[in-house]
Design an enzyme around this catalytic site. Structure first.
Site, PDB file in Angstrom:
ATOM      1  N   LYS A 129       0.981  -0.864   0.486  1.00  0.00           N
ATOM      2  CA  LYS A 129       0.317   0.142  -0.086  1.00  0.00           C
ATOM      3  C   LYS A 129       0.537   1.034   0.166  1.00  0.00           C
ATOM      4  O   LYS A 129       1.624   1.237   0.837  1.00  0.00           O
ATOM      5  CB  LYS A 129      -1.029  -0.352   1.247  1.00  0.00           C
ATOM      6  CG  LYS A 129      -2.183   0.445   1.272  1.00  0.00           C
ATOM      7  CD  LYS A 129      -3.180   0.129   1.958  1.00  0.00           C
ATOM      8  CE  LYS A 129      -4.342   1.658   2.307  1.00  0.00           C
ATOM      9  NZ  LYS A 129      -5.024   1.368   3.995  1.00  0.00           N
ATOM     10  N   ILE A 130       0.777   1.935  -1.414  1.00  0.00           N
ATOM     11  CA  ILE A 130       1.125   2.872  -1.050  1.00  0.00           C
ATOM     12  C   ILE A 130       0.434   4.746  -1.435  1.00  0.00           C
ATOM     13  O   ILE A 130      -0.263   4.846  -1.784  1.00  0.00           O
ATOM     14  CB  ILE A 130       1.788   2.841  -2.502  1.00  0.00           C
ATOM     15  CG1 ILE A 130       3.007   1.949  -3.014  1.00  0.00           C
ATOM     16  CG2 ILE A 130       2.862   3.808  -2.949  1.00  0.00           C
ATOM     17  CD1 ILE A 130       4.458   1.811  -2.666  1.00  0.00           C
TER      18      ILE A 130
END
Ligand code: G3P
Length: 219
Positions: free
Chosen positions: A88-89
């Protein structure tokens, strides 16, 4: 539409899994902190524990680094924890570069903190596997969160982007139903919003009457 649960609480993840409707899990640093999970190693172990409950589903694990190199090294370590991990960015300039890096390497990503169609378009172009528009947080500031889901759906359909729309910050059952009407690929929300879908007073009244009539006929 896929159902993800948005929590780091293992009991709630198990409950959703036991219901037979769970397709994945999303977490974030705030949800980890809420469960008292702190420290790098404990957080990594918690991701593995979550993956071991959700046998066939994607589990988002968020990077803490905000620079490109940091996101890459942290994301690669997270991806190695378990095959179900999705890195998750956050939606930042370095985040977009990291999305492209992981996409080129075949590592799945979830681009978080999406609040506009332009951000969703950039994430798709960078090859994100999922984008997470925050429906509830837009509603909180008197902006149409579900309208953003519809706008992104239109844009992605125009160009046949593979990126899946993961409606996040879902707070209640009507958010879930409207996400399904719009055609979000995935929604993630708390267990309470998912189980609220079960409820209808006419179901309870009807069941009560069926059981009472059965009891009359069999007493
Ligand atoms: O998936 C994003 C979510 O964790 C944010 O939810 O309710 O804190 O806006 P909320």
């Amino acid at each position: 539409m896929k159902f993800f649960i948005d929590t780091a609480n293992l009991d709630q993840i198990k409950e959703a899994q036991d219901l037979g409707i769970l397709d994945g899990v999303t977490t974030n640093p705030s949800l980890m902190a809420k469960e008292g999970i702190t420290g790098h190693e404990n957080i990594k172990q918690h991701y593995v524990d979550i993956c071991n409950i959700t046998v066939n589903g994607d589990v988002s694990a968020e990077v803490i680094a905000t620079d490109f190199e940091g996101m890459v090294s942290e994301g690669e370590a997270l991806a190695q924890l378990h095959p179900n991990i999705v890195v998750k960015i956050p939606m930042t300039k370095d985040g977009v570069k990291a999305l492209k890096y992981f996409s080129d390497k075949g590592i799945k990503t979830n681009c978080t903190l999406i609040f506009s169609a332009g951000q969703a378009l950039l994430a798709a172009k960078a090859g994100a596997s999922y984008v997470s528009p925050f429906v509830g947080r837009l509603d909180d500031i008197s902006t149409d969160g579900l309208g953003l889901i519809a706008q992104i759906r239109l844009i992605y359909d125009n160009y046949l982007y593979d990126t899946e729309i993961l409606a996040a910050s879902v707070r209640h059952p009507m958010h879930i139903i409207e996400c399904a009407e719009i055609g979000a690929d995935v929604m993630t929300g708390p267990l309470s919003a998912i189980t609220a879908l079960l409820k209808h007073p006419l179901t309870d009244i009807g069941l009560e009457k069926f059981l009472a009539d059965y009891a009359k006929g069999n007493s």
